[in-house]
Design a protein around this motif. Structure first.
Motif, mmCIF file in Angstrom:
data_model
loop_
_atom_site.group_PDB
_atom_site.id
_atom_site.type_symbol
_atom_site.label_atom_id
_atom_site.label_comp_id
_atom_site.label_asym_id
_atom_site.label_seq_id
_atom_site.Cartn_x
_atom_site.Cartn_y
_atom_site.Cartn_z
ATOM 1 N N PRO A 1 13.227 -7.264 96.896
ATOM 2 C CA PRO A 1 14.111 -7.707 95.813
ATOM 3 C C PRO A 1 13.300 -7.947 94.543
ATOM 4 C CG PRO A 1 14.586 -8.904 97.845
ATOM 5 C CD PRO A 1 13.316 -8.135 98.087
ATOM 6 N N ALA A 2 13.819 -7.489 93.415
ATOM 7 C CA ALA A 2 13.066 -7.572 92.161
ATOM 8 C C ALA A 2 12.732 -9.009 91.788
ATOM 9 C CB ALA A 2 13.854 -6.905 91.037
ATOM 10 N N HIS A 3 13.635 -9.954 92.117
ATOM 11 C CA HIS A 3 13.369 -11.334 91.721
ATOM 12 C C HIS A 3 12.306 -11.988 92.599
ATOM 13 C CE1 HIS A 3 16.483 -11.795 94.856
ATOM 14 N NE2 HIS A 3 15.976 -12.989 95.072
ATOM 15 N N ARG A 4 11.821 -11.272 93.617
ATOM 16 C CA ARG A 4 10.698 -11.765 94.410
ATOM 17 C C ARG A 4 9.399 -11.052 94.044
ATOM 18 N NH1 ARG A 4 12.028 -15.552 97.612
ATOM 19 N NH2 ARG A 4 14.151 -15.769 98.403
ATOM 20 N N LYS B 1 6.525 -10.286 90.699
ATOM 21 C CA LYS B 1 6.009 -10.487 89.350
ATOM 22 C C LYS B 1 5.017 -9.366 89.059
ATOM 23 C CE LYS B 1 6.042 -15.603 89.443
ATOM 24 N NZ LYS B 1 6.915 -15.958 88.330
ATOM 25 N N ASP C 1 13.672 -18.318 92.910
ATOM 26 C CA ASP C 1 14.346 -17.693 91.784
ATOM 27 C C ASP C 1 15.494 -16.812 92.255
ATOM 28 O OD1 ASP C 1 12.537 -18.897 90.200
ATOM 29 O OD2 ASP C 1 11.427 -17.094 89.656
ATOM 30 N N THR C 2 16.514 -16.726 91.423
ATOM 31 C CA THR C 2 17.596 -15.780 91.651
ATOM 32 C C THR C 2 17.474 -14.660 90.636
ATOM 33 O OG1 THR C 2 19.054 -17.059 90.208
ATOM 34 C CG2 THR C 2 19.143 -17.536 92.570
ATOM 35 N N SER C 3 18.036 -13.522 90.966
ATOM 36 C CA SER C 3 17.920 -12.367 90.090
ATOM 37 C C SER C 3 18.765 -12.538 88.837
ATOM 38 C CB SER C 3 18.355 -11.105 90.830
ATOM 39 O OG SER C 3 18.422 -10.013 89.947
ATOM 40 N N THR C 4 18.227 -12.072 87.718
ATOM 41 C CA THR C 4 18.979 -12.079 86.465
ATOM 42 C C THR C 4 20.011 -10.963 86.449
ATOM 43 O OG1 THR C 4 17.028 -12.930 85.318
ATOM 44 C CG2 THR C 4 18.750 -11.951 83.950
ATOM 45 N N TYR C 5 19.736 -9.874 87.164
ATOM 46 C CA TYR C 5 20.565 -8.676 87.067
ATOM 47 C C TYR C 5 21.504 -8.472 88.253
ATOM 48 C CZ TYR C 5 17.043 -7.695 83.544
ATOM 49 O OH TYR C 5 16.207 -7.787 82.468
ATOM 50 N N ASN C 6 21.257 -9.123 89.386
ATOM 51 C CA ASN C 6 22.146 -8.940 90.534
ATOM 52 C C ASN C 6 23.562 -9.400 90.202
ATOM 53 O OD1 ASN C 6 19.906 -8.080 91.872
ATOM 54 N ND2 ASN C 6 19.918 -9.675 93.446
ATOM 55 N N LYS D 1 7.465 -13.823 84.437
ATOM 56 C CA LYS D 1 7.465 -12.660 85.323
ATOM 57 C C LYS D 1 6.381 -11.646 84.975
ATOM 58 C CE LYS D 1 11.011 -13.574 88.002
ATOM 59 N NZ LYS D 1 10.840 -13.754 89.464
#
Length: 352
Positions: free
Chosen positions: A79-82, A84, A320-325, A267
């Motif tokens: 997942p992108a939010h995991r 950096k 963190d949670t994703s900005t885009y999901n 990030k």
């Protein structure tokens, strides 16, 4: 307030620094003077524990010996939010690099204490600055973390700083004019990311005087806009003429440092540090990777070299949670083919 990055060999939650981006072709790296150190038993134990926690494998970074892995096949999804993106930079050429090449004993000379950049080193800084500006990286970086030694501080502000400083501007400069007889113009703190000094990414502790830092009071005079608040002691209490930090302890400290990076909200982070710190840390991360990736991670950094890495949270260290999901089913409806859904809706309407 975020905790200070730990200067210790006890590792934290498992992260993976697994894939340089973009993949780099094999290139020759400059050789560095070897330092002989013994492994610390405590460091061995803590790193074994860490590797056990990080024992699961994925397709790209694994110690698997399957034919597919040996052929370099396979990818991995996270997942992108995991993730950096970390930009690692070794400092430009310092006076200790030049003198040490001539005579290794010179590294212990008091004249090289907290070595500064050479004129060639400043030229390397200018070249890297041009690169990060032209490729757009300068606008992406949200934070610059820098080792508190003169050569890394000079490299960091020269590469990622805001350009020439103008008198009368309310913001303090990142570096004052002619700092340490450098002959350089002052560097502005405007239009650039914040700079934060951290002891945890300094060079491997050794008997070499070039690795002893100056006082924070002195640094604040030379680099007014750099944040030194994470450093607890004004004088260098970590360096000593008889202190030698074992290679594995450096690696454990480096992995702790990357764990700490994950706790930050930024990030895209640049880290300006040292050859020994990078070499031992990245080679330890490489032990969990496919041999081809491990080889790429473990290459010695040249002066003022930049490499981009992806830091992956595999253990829910970050929340963190994703900005885009996007959750979907908004508005909610029946989860069935549209013709059946229309029939169900019609039946429901006829009952009302």
């Amino acid at each position: 307030m975020l905790p200070n990055p730990p200067f210790s060999t006890t590792t934290g939650a498992a992260l993976r620094l697994c894939l340089p981006i973009p993949p780099r072709a094999a290139a020759s790296a400059s050789s560095s003077s070897s330092r002989s150190h013994s492994f610390a038993a405590a460091g061995r134990v803590s790193l074994r524990r860490r590797r056990r926690r990080a024992s699961f494998t994925d397709c790209r970074c694994s110690s698997s010996s399957s034919p597919e892995m040996e052929a370099g096949a396979g990818t991995a999804l996270y997942p992108a939010h995991r993730c950096k993106t970390i930009y690692l930079v070794r400092h430009a050429q310092g006076i200790h690099n030049v003198e040490g090449e001539k005579d290794f004993a010179a590294y212990k000379s008091h004249a090289l204490l907290d070595a500064q950049l050479t004129p060639l080193g400043w030229s390397q800084v200018d070249t890297l600055r041009d690169h990060v500006t032209k490729c757009g990286l300068a606008k992406k970086i949200e934070l610059v973390i820098v080792s508190p030694l003169l050569r890394t501080l000079q490299t960091a502000v020269g590469v990622f700083g805001g350009g020439n400083y103008t008198d009368g501007v309310s913001a303090p400069p990142l570096m004052v004019e002619g700092a340490e007889n450098s002959g350089r113009q002052p560097i502005s703190s405007l239009n650039c990311p914040p700079f934060l000094a951290a002891e945890a990414c300094r060079e491997q502790l050794s008997v070499l005087t070039s690795d002893k830092r100056s006082s924070i009071t002195r640094y604040r005079t030379l680099f007014p806009a750099i944040d030194f608040s994470l450093i607890e002691n004004d004088e260098d209490v970590l360096w000593g003429p008889d202190i030698v930090e074992a290679n594995e302890s450096v690696a454990a400290r480096g992995m702790n440092f990357f764990d700490w990076l994950w706790t930050r909200e930024e990030k895209e982070i640049a880290v300006v540090t040292h050859c020994g710190f990078l070499y031992h840390t990245l080679n330890m991360y490489g032990k969990e990777c496919h041999p081809a990736v491990a080889e790429e991670l473990g290459k010695v950094f040249a002066n003022c070299e930049l490499r981009s890495m992806v830091l992956v949270d595999r253990s829910k260290l970050g929340l963190d949670t994703s900005t885009y999901n996007f959750a979907g089913k908004i508005p909610a409806g029946l989860d069935m083919p549209s013709d059946v859904a229309e029939k169900k809706q019609a039946e429901g309407a006829s009952k009302n």
